[in-house]
Motif scaffolding. Structure first.
Motif, short mmCIF file in Angstrom:
data_model
loop_
_atom_site.label_atom_id
_atom_site.label_comp_id
_atom_site.label_asym_id
_atom_site.label_seq_id
_atom_site.Cartn_x
_atom_site.Cartn_y
_atom_site.Cartn_z
N SER A 66 0.58 -0.81 -0.12
CA SER A 66 0.32 0.17 0.03
C SER A 66 0.66 1.46 -0.17
O SER A 66 0.39 2.04 -0.67
CB SER A 66 -1.03 0.45 1.15
N LEU A 70 0.52 4.05 -2.91
CA LEU A 70 -0.03 5.71 -2.42
C LEU A 70 1.15 6.19 -2.90
O LEU A 70 -0.05 7.67 -3.82
CB LEU A 70 -0.56 5.52 -1.00
N LEU A 71 1.82 6.38 -2.73
CA LEU A 71 3.07 6.74 -3.01
C LEU A 71 3.25 7.55 -4.98
O LEU A 71 3.42 8.46 -4.79
CB LEU A 71 4.50 7.10 -2.63
N GLY A 73 0.68 6.19 -7.07
CA GLY A 73 0.37 6.89 -7.57
C GLY A 73 -0.27 8.13 -7.48
O GLY A 73 -0.85 9.36 -8.22
N GLY A 74 -0.07 9.01 -6.24
CA GLY A 74 -0.53 10.09 -5.56
C GLY A 74 0.13 11.08 -5.80
O GLY A 74 -0.18 12.45 -5.78
N LEU A 75 1.77 10.78 -6.14
CA LEU A 75 2.74 11.64 -6.65
C LEU A 75 3.40 12.10 -7.61
O LEU A 75 3.89 12.82 -7.67
CB LEU A 75 4.05 11.43 -5.33
N ALA A 127 7.52 7.39 -8.67
CA ALA A 127 6.82 8.44 -8.78
C ALA A 127 7.11 9.72 -9.95
O ALA A 127 6.38 10.34 -10.92
CB ALA A 127 6.33 9.35 -7.30
#
Length: 216
Positions: A66, A70-71, A73-75, A127
């Motif tokens: 996770s 998360l990092l 896709g999120g950044l 990212a």
């Protein structure tokens, strides 16, 4: 006697200057994307062995995947912005450096904290690496027809990475989970050297200037 004056044809959209190294550049950036996608799939397959090897709890086992996703896709939007501000090659190499450092830290992990920090570094590196690689590919192919072919290669590589990751993860189980991370180190180093040699250094584009009203 009349003379005919020939004028040079106007340049069309596909007549932009082409880099003769563009197909090799595609190999480099597509391989970088392959490495990022392969790692996510391999580690997902390796989670049960990771849990046993380090003694992860069920919650922390889920965080191994996770925190990376998360990092990553999120950044990615921030990574794309940094690509504009700092330059494509610089962000690509910085992302590779973070990804390699995270892989080395994960391969030598002997506890939960170290492994999660390593996965966070890998997510941060991915990212930055992914949008920079895509931007380099797009700018390396100004001809729309060649760009379409390049996108086809790009999509194929991503699909192959997801498929091979499952098979490779199953094979690594017999060797040891640490090799799922060790494999990224030489691959990333080779790609970084190739990127330095092939990808041209480009000036950052910076913020888009605002239009001024007439009379100012």
């Amino acid at each position: 006697m009349s003379t005919t004056v020939r004028t040079a044809p106007k340049a069309g959209p596909g007549d932009a200057p082409r880099d003769n190294r563009r197909w090799w550049i595609l190999v480099v950036v597509a391989s970088a994307q392959f490495m990022v996608g392969l790692d996510a799939t391999v580690v997902n397959v390796m989670l049960p062995q990771l849990q046993r090897g380090i003694g992860l709890s069920v919650a922390n086992t889920q965080w191994v995947m996770s925190i990376y996703v998360l990092l990553f896709g999120g950044l990615m939007l921030m990574g794309g912005r940094l690509t504009d501000v700092l330059g494509r090659r610089r962000v690509l190499l910085g992302g590779m450096a973070l990804f390699i450092a995270g892989s080395l830290l994960a391969a030598s992990a002997d506890g939960t904290s170290q492994l999660l920090i390593a996965r966070a570094l890998q997510g941060l590196g991915a990212a930055g690496l992914a949008p920079a690689a895509l931007s380099i590919m797009v700018t390396s192919f100004p001809d729309p027809k060649e760009r379409t072919k390049a996108f086809g290669v790009w999509g194929t590589v991503i699909g192959i990475g997801a498929s091979i990751g499952t098979l490779l993860g199953g094979a690594i189980i017999d060797i040891g989970w640490r090799w799922a991370f060790y494999i990224n180190i030489p691959l990333g180093a080779i790609l970084a050297i190739a990127a330095i040699a092939l990808v041209p250094a480009m000036r950052p584009t910076g913020p888009v200037p605002r239009p001024t009203s007439p009379g100012r």
